[in-house]
Design a protein around this motif. Structure first.
Motif, PDB file in Angstrom:
ATOM      1  N   ARG A  96       0.807  -1.218   0.000  1.00 31.67           N
ATOM      2  CA  ARG A  96       0.000   0.000   0.000  1.00 31.67           C
ATOM      3  C   ARG A  96       0.842   1.271   0.000  1.00 31.67           C
ATOM      4  O   ARG A  96       0.324   2.350   0.296  1.00 31.67           O
ATOM      5  N   VAL A 117       0.413   1.904  -4.971  1.00 26.25           N
ATOM      6  CA  VAL A 117      -0.981   2.331  -5.155  1.00 26.25           C
ATOM      7  C   VAL A 117      -1.135   3.033  -6.498  1.00 26.25           C
ATOM      8  O   VAL A 117      -2.106   2.792  -7.223  1.00 26.25           O
ATOM      9  N   HIS A 138      -7.491   1.775  -2.870  1.00 28.66           N
ATOM     10  CA  HIS A 138      -6.279   0.955  -2.717  1.00 28.66           C
ATOM     11  C   HIS A 138      -5.416   1.396  -1.539  1.00 28.66           C
ATOM     12  O   HIS A 138      -4.718   0.580  -0.942  1.00 28.66           O
ATOM     13  N   GLN A 139      -5.474   2.680  -1.206  1.00 29.92           N
ATOM     14  CA  GLN A 139      -4.632   3.196  -0.132  1.00 29.92           C
ATOM     15  C   GLN A 139      -5.233   2.943   1.250  1.00 29.92           C
ATOM     16  O   GLN A 139      -4.506   2.594   2.180  1.00 29.92           O
TER      17      GLN A 139
END
Length: 189
Positions: A83, A88, A150-151
């Protein structure tokens, strides 16, 4: 949180943990149906078109939920669940260059041919004329969503988060499709 809401959330999380694909598919279907219901009301349709709502739910169930489920699993496998900002960015870029164009194109085909029942040549003409605008709009909106997803969002919730945002995106696409359909109708004299 109220006890009924808390119990409902716990049951949902249990289903998500034990039946992730099915739960994500059903969630995408329900949100697609609600999104289309809102779209119909906003576009001034006097009586809800149940067939259209059900067809949109079918698209959410059969395509959007499963596609998102497998796409996020694949991206996490490719990038080993990392991450950091660089990873990302790569995930978002890959998602936007593959999944986004495919999703928008399939939606336009499905909406035109299945939901509206238009012939392929008419749908193809609409896609040729409108797809670039839809995709460019998607690329101004979805990368930010992808970054947040995604983060900050755990893997098991990414499809659900995306489905919630897609609720609004679906309203945008539906209203755009309705406007394009009205624009394509011959003017009466």
């Amino acid at each position: 949180m109220g006890s009924v809401a808390n119990k409902g959330l716990q049951k949902y999380l249990f289903q998500l943990q034990h039946h992730p694909l099915r739960t994500k598919a059903i969630t995408a279907a329900v949100l697609s149906g609600i999104s289309d219901t809102v779209s119909q009301k906003l576009s001034g349709i006097p009586k809800l078109q149940l067939r259209r709502i059900l067809l949109k739910m079918l698209f959410g169930f059969a395509y959007l939920g499963p596609f998102g489920h497998y796409m996020h699993m694949l991206l996490d496998k490719i990038f080993k669940g990392k991450r950091d900002s660089k990873t990302v960015a790569k995930k978002v870029m890959l998602e936007q260059l593959t999944g986004s164009p495919c999703n928008n194109l399939l939606f336009m085909i499905y909406y035109g041919m299945v939901v509206e029942g238009r012939p392929w040549m008419q749908v193809k003409s609409t896609i040729k004329r409108e797809y670039p605008k839809v995709q460019m709009t998607a690329w101004t909106f979805w990368p930010v969503v992808g970054w947040i997803n995604h983060q900050y969002v755990p893997l098991q919730f990414r499809v659900i988060f995306g489905s919630l945002i897609a609720f609004c995106w679906g309203i945008f696409l539906n209203l755009r499709a309705v406007a394009l359909s009205k624009a394509a109708l011959p003017k009466s004299s």
